[in-house]
Design an enzyme around this catalytic site. Structure first.
Site, PDB file in Angstrom:
ATOM      1  N   SER A   1       0.832  -1.215   0.000  1.00 63.04           N
ATOM      2  CA  SER A   1       0.000   0.000   0.000  1.00 63.04           C
ATOM      3  C   SER A   1       0.867   1.266   0.000  1.00 63.04           C
ATOM      4  O   SER A   1       0.497   2.278  -0.598  1.00 63.04           O
ATOM      5  CB  SER A   1      -0.975  -0.003   1.179  1.00 63.04           C
TER       6      SER A   1
ATOM      7  N   LEU B   1      19.214  -5.925   5.030  1.00 61.74           N
ATOM      8  CA  LEU B   1      20.180  -5.790   3.932  1.00 61.74           C
ATOM      9  C   LEU B   1      21.602  -5.760   4.497  1.00 61.74           C
ATOM     10  O   LEU B   1      21.831  -5.260   5.609  1.00 61.74           O
ATOM     11  CB  LEU B   1      19.868  -4.515   3.143  1.00 61.74           C
TER      12      LEU B   1
ATOM     13  N   HIS C   1       8.766   3.089   8.517  1.00 62.88           N
ATOM     14  CA  HIS C   1       8.528   2.180   9.651  1.00 62.88           C
ATOM     15  C   HIS C   1       7.362   2.739  10.468  1.00 62.88           C
ATOM     16  O   HIS C   1       7.292   3.952  10.693  1.00 62.88           O
ATOM     17  CB  HIS C   1       9.793   2.071  10.510  1.00 62.88           C
TER      18      HIS C   1
HETATM   19  C1  GAR Z   1       3.959  -0.725   6.632  1.00 65.17           C
HETATM   20  O1  GAR Z   1       3.181  -0.461   7.779  1.00 65.17           O
HETATM   21  C2  GAR Z   1       5.404  -0.355   6.866  1.00 65.17           C
HETATM   22  O2  GAR Z   1       5.563   0.785   7.659  1.00 65.17           O
HETATM   23  C3  GAR Z   1       5.918  -1.589   7.570  1.00 65.17           C
HETATM   24  O3  GAR Z   1       5.333  -2.647   6.864  1.00 65.17           O
HETATM   25  C4  GAR Z   1       4.053  -2.223   6.372  1.00 65.17           C
HETATM   26  C5  GAR Z   1       3.982  -2.537   4.903  1.00 65.17           C
HETATM   27  O4  GAR Z   1       2.694  -2.275   4.405  1.00 65.17           O
HETATM   28  N1  GAR Z   1       7.346  -1.649   7.545  1.00 65.17           N
HETATM   29  C6  GAR Z   1       8.094  -2.096   8.545  1.00 65.17           C
HETATM   30  O5  GAR Z   1       7.619  -2.559   9.572  1.00 65.17           O
HETATM   31  C7  GAR Z   1       9.593  -1.999   8.331  1.00 65.17           C
HETATM   32  N2  GAR Z   1      10.302  -2.315   9.519  1.00 65.17           N
HETATM   33  P1  GAR Z   1       2.478  -2.047   2.848  1.00 65.17           P
HETATM   34  O6  GAR Z   1       3.066  -3.286   2.159  1.00 65.17           O
HETATM   35  O7  GAR Z   1       1.000  -1.973   2.685  1.00 65.17           O
HETATM   36  O8  GAR Z   1       3.181  -0.790   2.459  1.00 65.17           O
END
Ligand code: GAR
Length: 221
Positions: free
Chosen positions: A17, A97, A113
Site C-alpha cells: 500500500s 540488507l 517504519h
Molecule cells: C507498513 O506499515 C510499513 O511501515 C511496515 O510494513 C508495512 C507494509 O505495508 N514496515 C516495517 O515494519 C519496516 N520495519 P504495505 O506493504 O502496505 O506498504
C-alpha cells in the site's frame, strides 16, 4: 528546464500500500521522481499485481534461492543498476540488507517504519506500542543504515493512541499517515531539498522554517 526525474525502485514483500501511495504521488507532472521498478522477495506479494496493473516493471528475487544474504543483495543490486535506478524506497520490505549493499546506496535508500523511531524498531510494532501504553504513536521515513529501522529521520507523523484501540485500529490509523509522509519524503529527497549532515537530516530550501518534517494527525481526541 527542470531537473530530470529521479528513477526510483520500490522494494516490497507484501501488500504494497505504501508502494501504491508512491506510484499515485509520482503521477503529478511536477513530482521529482518516477517509479520505474518494483522488486519483491516474495512471488505472491499482492503489490506486484497492482504495480503491473499500472504499467510498472516488476521483478521477483526470491531470497530462498540464495544461500547467503550477500548473493541475494548482489542480485538486487545488479537489477537496480540494470534499470539505472537513482533512489531505492523500502516499503514493507522485510529483509535485512547487508552492510555492503547499504553502503552502496547510502543516502539514496529510504525506508518507512510504523513507529516514532527510535521507539519500537522491528516487528509487531503496533502491539508493542499498545502494550507500552504510549499515548502517541506514528510513523517515520528515514535514510537506511545497516542496523534495522535505523538512520537519519526525514519526516515523522504523530498519531494519537486511543483507549479503545486494537492492534488493527491503530495500525490502520498509522497506515493512513504513512501514505501521506512517504510520498512527501521521497519528494524532498528527490528534489534535493534535504541533506544528511552528521547523521541528521537538514532542510536546504527556503521552506525549511515552516515545514518542520512533522505531521500531526488528528485522532479526534
Ligand atoms: C507498513 O506499515 C510499513 O511501515 C511496515 O510494513 C508495512 C507494509 O505495508 N514496515 C516495517 O515494519 C519496516 N520495519 P504495505 O506493504 O502496505 O506498504
Amino acid at each position: 528546464m527542470s531537473a530530470a526525474k529521479k528513477r526510483v525502485a520500490v522494494l516490497i514483500s507484501g501488500r504494497g500500500s505504501n508502494m501504491a501511495a508512491l506510484i499515485e504521488a509520482s503521477k503529478a507532472p511536477d513530482y521529482p521522481a518516477e517509479i520505474v521498478l518494483v522488486v519483491s522477495n516474495k512471488a505472491d506479494a499482492a503489490g506486484l499485481a497492482s504495480a503491473s496493473a499500472q504499467g510498472i516493471k516488476t521483478a521477483v528475487v526470491d531470497h530462498r534461492d540464495f544461500a547467503h544474504r550477500e548473493t541475494f543483495d548482489a542480485e538486487i543490486d545488479r537489477l537496480l543498476k540494470s534499470y539505472r535506478i537513482d533512489m531505492v524506497c523500502l516499503a514493507g520490505f522485510m529483509r535485512l540488507l547487508t552492510p555492503d549493499f547499504v553502503a552502496g546506496w547510502r543516502d539514496r535508500m529510504i525506508n518507512i517504519h510504523p513507529s516514532l523511531l527510535p521507539a519500537f524498531k522491528g516487528l509487531h510494532t503496533h502491539r508493542r506500542a499498545l502494550e507500552a501504553g504510549v499515548k502517541l504513536a506514528g510513523c517515520t521515513v528515514h535514510f537506511v543504515r545497516s542496523d534495522m529501522d535505523d538512520g537519519p529521520i526525514i519526516i515523522q507523523a504523530a498519531v494519537p493512541v486511543l483507549d479503545t484501540d486494537t492492534e488493527d485500529a491503530l495500525s490502520a490509523r498509522i497506515l493512513a499517515a504513512e501514505h501521506q509522509i512517504y510520498p512527501r519524503a521521497l519528494e524532498l529527497v528527490s528534489a534535493g531539498k534535504v541533506q544528511v549532515r552528521n547523521e541528521r537530516v537538514i532542510r536546504l530550501d527556503a521552506k525549511a522554517a515552516e515545514d518542520t518534517g512533522v505531521l500531526m494527525c488528528d485522532g479526534g481526541v
